[in-house]
Design an enzyme around this catalytic site. Sequence first.
Site, PDB file in Angstrom:
ATOM      1  N   CYS A  42      -6.015   5.911  -9.512  1.00 27.52           N
ATOM      2  CA  CYS A  42      -4.857   5.205 -10.079  1.00 27.52           C
ATOM      3  C   CYS A  42      -4.157   6.022 -11.150  1.00 27.52           C
ATOM      4  O   CYS A  42      -2.952   6.244 -11.086  1.00 27.52           O
ATOM      5  CB  CYS A  42      -5.308   3.853 -10.644  1.00 27.52           C
ATOM      6  SG  CYS A  42      -4.000   3.022 -11.549  1.00 27.52           S
ATOM      7  N   CYS A  47      -1.367   5.407  -8.412  1.00 26.42           N
ATOM      8  CA  CYS A  47      -0.378   4.423  -8.896  1.00 26.42           C
ATOM      9  C   CYS A  47       0.518   4.926 -10.030  1.00 26.42           C
ATOM     10  O   CYS A  47       1.739   4.774  -9.960  1.00 26.42           O
ATOM     11  CB  CYS A  47      -1.081   3.165  -9.418  1.00 26.42           C
ATOM     12  SG  CYS A  47      -2.537   2.684  -8.516  1.00 26.42           S
ATOM     13  N   LYS A  50       2.642   8.122  -9.278  1.00 24.72           N
ATOM     14  CA  LYS A  50       3.529   7.708  -8.170  1.00 24.72           C
ATOM     15  C   LYS A  50       4.692   6.860  -8.696  1.00 24.72           C
ATOM     16  O   LYS A  50       5.848   7.084  -8.390  1.00 24.72           O
ATOM     17  CB  LYS A  50       2.702   6.925  -7.138  1.00 24.72           C
ATOM     18  CG  LYS A  50       3.423   6.430  -5.912  1.00 24.72           C
ATOM     19  CD  LYS A  50       4.098   5.096  -6.035  1.00 24.72           C
ATOM     20  CE  LYS A  50       3.257   3.961  -6.506  1.00 24.72           C
ATOM     21  NZ  LYS A  50       2.262   3.457  -5.614  1.00 24.72           N
ATOM     22  N   TYR A 179       1.413   2.489   3.152  1.00 19.34           N
ATOM     23  CA  TYR A 179       1.867   2.464   1.760  1.00 19.34           C
ATOM     24  C   TYR A 179       2.353   3.853   1.310  1.00 19.34           C
ATOM     25  O   TYR A 179       3.452   4.006   0.804  1.00 19.34           O
ATOM     26  CB  TYR A 179       0.703   2.114   0.844  1.00 19.34           C
ATOM     27  CG  TYR A 179       0.302   0.680   0.725  1.00 19.34           C
ATOM     28  CD1 TYR A 179       0.725  -0.088  -0.349  1.00 19.34           C
ATOM     29  CD2 TYR A 179      -0.561   0.094   1.651  1.00 19.34           C
ATOM     30  CE1 TYR A 179       0.307  -1.398  -0.503  1.00 19.34           C
ATOM     31  CE2 TYR A 179      -0.977  -1.220   1.510  1.00 19.34           C
ATOM     32  CZ  TYR A 179      -0.540  -1.965   0.428  1.00 19.34           C
ATOM     33  OH  TYR A 179      -0.950  -3.256   0.282  1.00 19.34           O
ATOM     34  N   GLU A 183       6.149   5.077   0.576  1.00 20.72           N
ATOM     35  CA  GLU A 183       6.512   5.303  -0.830  1.00 20.72           C
ATOM     36  C   GLU A 183       7.021   6.729  -1.057  1.00 20.72           C
ATOM     37  O   GLU A 183       8.050   6.937  -1.714  1.00 20.72           O
ATOM     38  CB  GLU A 183       5.306   5.007  -1.735  1.00 20.72           C
ATOM     39  CG  GLU A 183       4.985   3.517  -1.756  1.00 20.72           C
ATOM     40  CD  GLU A 183       3.815   3.124  -2.656  1.00 20.72           C
ATOM     41  OE1 GLU A 183       3.730   1.952  -3.007  1.00 20.72           O
ATOM     42  OE2 GLU A 183       2.982   3.988  -3.004  1.00 20.72           O
ATOM     43  N   HIS A 437      19.987 -18.606 -13.221  1.00 18.13           N
ATOM     44  CA  HIS A 437      21.204 -18.022 -12.674  1.00 18.13           C
ATOM     45  C   HIS A 437      21.881 -17.093 -13.669  1.00 18.13           C
ATOM     46  O   HIS A 437      21.909 -17.416 -14.850  1.00 18.13           O
ATOM     47  CB  HIS A 437      22.161 -19.157 -12.295  1.00 18.13           C
ATOM     48  CG  HIS A 437      23.378 -18.697 -11.598  1.00 18.13           C
ATOM     49  ND1 HIS A 437      23.361 -18.208 -10.318  1.00 18.13           N
ATOM     50  CD2 HIS A 437      24.671 -18.637 -12.018  1.00 18.13           C
ATOM     51  CE1 HIS A 437      24.598 -17.875  -9.968  1.00 18.13           C
ATOM     52  NE2 HIS A 437      25.403 -18.118 -10.973  1.00 18.13           N
ATOM     53  N   GLU A 442      16.272 -16.452  -8.077  1.00 19.74           N
ATOM     54  CA  GLU A 442      16.664 -17.864  -7.947  1.00 19.74           C
ATOM     55  C   GLU A 442      16.692 -18.321  -6.494  1.00 19.74           C
ATOM     56  O   GLU A 442      16.530 -19.499  -6.195  1.00 19.74           O
ATOM     57  CB  GLU A 442      18.012 -18.140  -8.623  1.00 19.74           C
ATOM     58  CG  GLU A 442      19.210 -17.522  -7.959  1.00 19.74           C
ATOM     59  CD  GLU A 442      20.511 -17.847  -8.701  1.00 19.74           C
ATOM     60  OE1 GLU A 442      20.786 -19.021  -8.969  1.00 19.74           O
ATOM     61  OE2 GLU A 442      21.254 -16.887  -9.027  1.00 19.74           O
TER      62      GLU A 442
HETATM   63  P1  NDP Z   1      -2.422   2.983   5.224  1.00 19.60           P
HETATM   64  O1  NDP Z   1      -3.668   2.504   5.821  1.00 19.60           O
HETATM   65  O2  NDP Z   1      -1.601   2.093   4.374  1.00 19.60           O
HETATM   66  O3  NDP Z   1      -1.480   3.540   6.384  1.00 19.60           O
HETATM   67  C1  NDP Z   1      -1.902   4.579   7.220  1.00 19.60           C
HETATM   68  C2  NDP Z   1      -0.786   4.947   8.176  1.00 19.60           C
HETATM   69  O4  NDP Z   1      -1.163   6.106   8.904  1.00 19.60           O
HETATM   70  C3  NDP Z   1      -0.462   3.877   9.190  1.00 19.60           C
HETATM   71  O5  NDP Z   1       0.914   3.901   9.444  1.00 19.60           O
HETATM   72  C4  NDP Z   1      -1.241   4.335  10.419  1.00 19.60           C
HETATM   73  O6  NDP Z   1      -0.670   3.945  11.615  1.00 19.60           O
HETATM   74  C5  NDP Z   1      -1.121   5.833  10.306  1.00 19.60           C
HETATM   75  N1  NDP Z   1      -2.211   6.565  10.935  1.00 19.60           N
HETATM   76  C6  NDP Z   1      -3.526   6.322  10.864  1.00 19.60           C
HETATM   77  N2  NDP Z   1      -4.215   7.242  11.534  1.00 19.60           N
HETATM   78  C7  NDP Z   1      -3.309   8.096  12.045  1.00 19.60           C
HETATM   79  C8  NDP Z   1      -3.415   9.268  12.843  1.00 19.60           C
HETATM   80  N3  NDP Z   1      -4.588   9.748  13.232  1.00 19.60           N
HETATM   81  N4  NDP Z   1      -2.272   9.895  13.205  1.00 19.60           N
HETATM   82  C9  NDP Z   1      -1.073   9.421  12.807  1.00 19.60           C
HETATM   83  N5  NDP Z   1      -0.915   8.326  12.037  1.00 19.60           N
HETATM   84  C10 NDP Z   1      -2.027   7.677  11.680  1.00 19.60           C
HETATM   85  O7  NDP Z   1      -2.842   4.306   4.443  1.00 19.60           O
HETATM   86  P2  NDP Z   1      -2.174   5.122   3.241  1.00 19.60           P
HETATM   87  O8  NDP Z   1      -2.763   6.469   3.342  1.00 19.60           O
HETATM   88  O9  NDP Z   1      -0.707   4.980   3.240  1.00 19.60           O
HETATM   89  O10 NDP Z   1      -2.734   4.380   1.969  1.00 19.60           O
HETATM   90  C11 NDP Z   1      -4.129   4.189   1.823  1.00 19.60           C
HETATM   91  C12 NDP Z   1      -4.427   2.944   1.046  1.00 19.60           C
HETATM   92  O11 NDP Z   1      -4.183   3.173  -0.330  1.00 19.60           O
HETATM   93  C13 NDP Z   1      -3.560   1.739   1.375  1.00 19.60           C
HETATM   94  O12 NDP Z   1      -4.002   1.048   2.502  1.00 19.60           O
HETATM   95  C14 NDP Z   1      -3.662   0.933   0.112  1.00 19.60           C
HETATM   96  O13 NDP Z   1      -4.832   0.174   0.153  1.00 19.60           O
HETATM   97  C15 NDP Z   1      -3.768   1.987  -0.968  1.00 19.60           C
HETATM   98  N6  NDP Z   1      -2.460   2.211  -1.622  1.00 19.60           N
HETATM   99  C16 NDP Z   1      -1.849   1.179  -2.269  1.00 19.60           C
HETATM  100  C17 NDP Z   1      -0.628   1.353  -2.869  1.00 19.60           C
HETATM  101  C18 NDP Z   1       0.037   0.221  -3.551  1.00 19.60           C
HETATM  102  O14 NDP Z   1      -0.629  -0.745  -3.887  1.00 19.60           O
HETATM  103  N7  NDP Z   1       1.357   0.248  -3.760  1.00 19.60           N
HETATM  104  C19 NDP Z   1       0.061   2.648  -2.856  1.00 19.60           C
HETATM  105  C20 NDP Z   1      -0.663   3.664  -2.130  1.00 19.60           C
HETATM  106  C21 NDP Z   1      -1.873   3.431  -1.557  1.00 19.60           C
HETATM  107  P3  NDP Z   1      -1.030   2.538  12.312  1.00 19.60           P
HETATM  108  O15 NDP Z   1      -0.322   1.514  11.538  1.00 19.60           O
HETATM  109  O16 NDP Z   1      -0.515   2.720  13.673  1.00 19.60           O
HETATM  110  O17 NDP Z   1      -2.514   2.417  12.255  1.00 19.60           O
END
Ligand code: NDP
Length: 459
Positions: A42, A47, A50, A179, A183, A437, A442
Site C-alpha cells: 500500500c 495505493c 498510485k 484494477y 488504473e 443541491h 444527490e
Molecule cells: P485483477 O485480478 O484485478 O485483474 C487481472 C486482469 O488480468 C483481469 O483482467 C484478467 O482477465 C487478466 N488476466 C489474468 N490472467 C491473464 C493472463 N494470463 N493473460 C492475460 N490477461 C490475464 O488483478 P490486478 O493485477 O489488476 O490487481 C490485483 C489485485 O490488487 C486486485 O484484484 C485488487 O484486489 C488489488 N488492487 C486493488 C486496488 C484498489 O483497491 N483500487 C488497486 C490495485 C490493486 P480476466 O478478467 O479475463 O480473468
Amino acid sequence: MAYDYDLFVIGAGSGGVRASRLAAMAGAKVAVAEEDRAGGTCVIRGCIPKKYMVYASEFGRSLKHMEGYGWKVENATYDHNLFMDKMHREVDRLSGIYSRNVRNAGAEIIDDRAEFVDAHTLKLKKTGKTVTAGKILIATGGRPTMPKDVEGIEHAITSADMFHLKQLPKHILIVGGGYIGVEFAGIMSGLGVNVCLAIRKEAVLRGFDEDVRTHVHEELKRKGVKVITMANPTRIERIGDQLKTYFTNGETVAAEQVLFAIGREPNTKGLGLEKAGVKLNANGAVEVDEYSRTSVPHIFAVGDVTDRMNLTPVAIREGQAFAQTEFMNRPTAFDHAEVPHAVFAQPPAGVVGMSEAEARKAFGMVDIYKTKFRPMKDMLTGDEERVLMKIVVRAEDERVVGVHIVGPDAPEIIQAVAIAVKMGASKADFDRTCALHPSIAEELVTMREKYIPPELKPV
Ligand code: NDP
C-alpha cells in the site's frame, strides 16, 4: 516453555503493523520482521503512490477544463522527475511513520527476512539468528503475477516498476483489464502517454457490475486509450527500442514499455511454511478460518497472503480482529460483507455490496434504479464524460444491497453510502433523505423510477 516473543509478525505492511501495534499496546512482547521498508504494498508500491500518480495525471484534463471557465493556461509542462521525487519523499515519510508507530507501541522492528525453521522458530536471513515465539502472524502480502507461457516476458515490467520509470514512454502496452491495468491506463493516458490496453475478454473489470464494466470501458476509450479485446499475449520481441507484443488473435502492438497487470499472488514462497505445517489452499494462499487462524493453531495469517479480499483496509481490519481475539480477550471475526471498494480509473468507480447479477442469483427478484448524466461542471468544459449511478434493491424487503457509481468523487461518495448499506438501509430510507443541491451525489436520493430493460417495456 519460554519464548523470545509472545508474538512474531512477518511483514510490516498494513495488516502486520496494525496487529503488532495493538498486541504490543495490550502488553505482549512483539517483534515484526520486514525485509523491505515498513508500509507494505500500500505505502511503498501500491495505493499511496498510485493515488499520487492519479492526481498528477488528472491535472492534464483539468488544464483543458479551465479554459471553459475563462482561464488561459499557456505553456503548461509536466516534469516527471520532479513529481516522482516529491512522491517518493512522501512515501519515505509515510514509511517512517509506520516504523515509528510500531516502535512507539512498544514492538520491535527487525530489518530482515524471517523464515520458519519449525512451528515456533524463525530464522532471520541476514544475521542467521533464530528467534522463537508463542504466536506467529504471517502478513507477507502478495506480489504481481507474471505469466510463465509468454516468450520474452523478461522485457515486461510490473506495477511496482511503474513507480520508478525514469521517463515516461511515448507508448505503453498494458496487459490485463483488472484494477491495476485500468488504473494505470488512466494515469498514463492522462500524462500524455499513448496507451494500448489489451484484455482477454470483451470488457474490463470482470467481477464488477456489468453496467460499471461497460461504463468504465467506454470512458477509457473516450479518453483515447486504445482497448484491444479477446487478446491473449504469446510473445514479446525487442526490436531496437521498441517491444513488439504478439497476441493469439493475430494482433501485434509495438510500444516502448509493456506492463503486465494480470493479478497478484500470495507471498508464500521460501517462507518455510511446510516446516511449520501451515497449509496453503489451491491458489497458493495461506488457508485460514474466520479468525485468521491457519492449520497450525498458534500461527495466523492476515491480508493479501490469505487472498480473501485483497484491499488495504481489509488487511488492517483482519490484523485488528486477530489482535483483539488473541491479545485483548475480545474474540472478533472481521465481516467481509459490504466492504466498499474503488477503482481509481478516470472517472473512478466506487462500489459497495452486490452487482445486479450477484443479487439476482442470491435473491431472485431485484429492483434496479439507474441513471446516467453529465455532471454540472462539464456543462461549461464541453467534456462529454458521463456519471453512472445504480442502486440494486432486494425486491422482497426493499433493502439496498448494492450501490455502484462511476464518476467524479465516486470513491468519496461510496464510502459514506457504505455506512447506510451496512446498516441495512432500504430504498425508502434513501428516498426520504433530502437531497444536497447542487451535487452529483444527490442523484442517489432522487431516483424514483425502477429501471425496466427496453425488451420488457410495454409497447
Ligand atoms: P485483477 O485480478 O484485478 O485483474 C487481472 C486482469 O488480468 C483481469 O483482467 C484478467 O482477465 C487478466 N488476466 C489474468 N490472467 C491473464 C493472463 N494470463 N493473460 C492475460 N490477461 C490475464 O488483478 P490486478 O493485477 O489488476 O490487481 C490485483 C489485485 O490488487 C486486485 O484484484 C485488487 O484486489 C488489488 N488492487 C486493488 C486496488 C484498489 O483497491 N483500487 C488497486 C490495485 C490493486 P480476466 O478478467 O479475463 O480473468
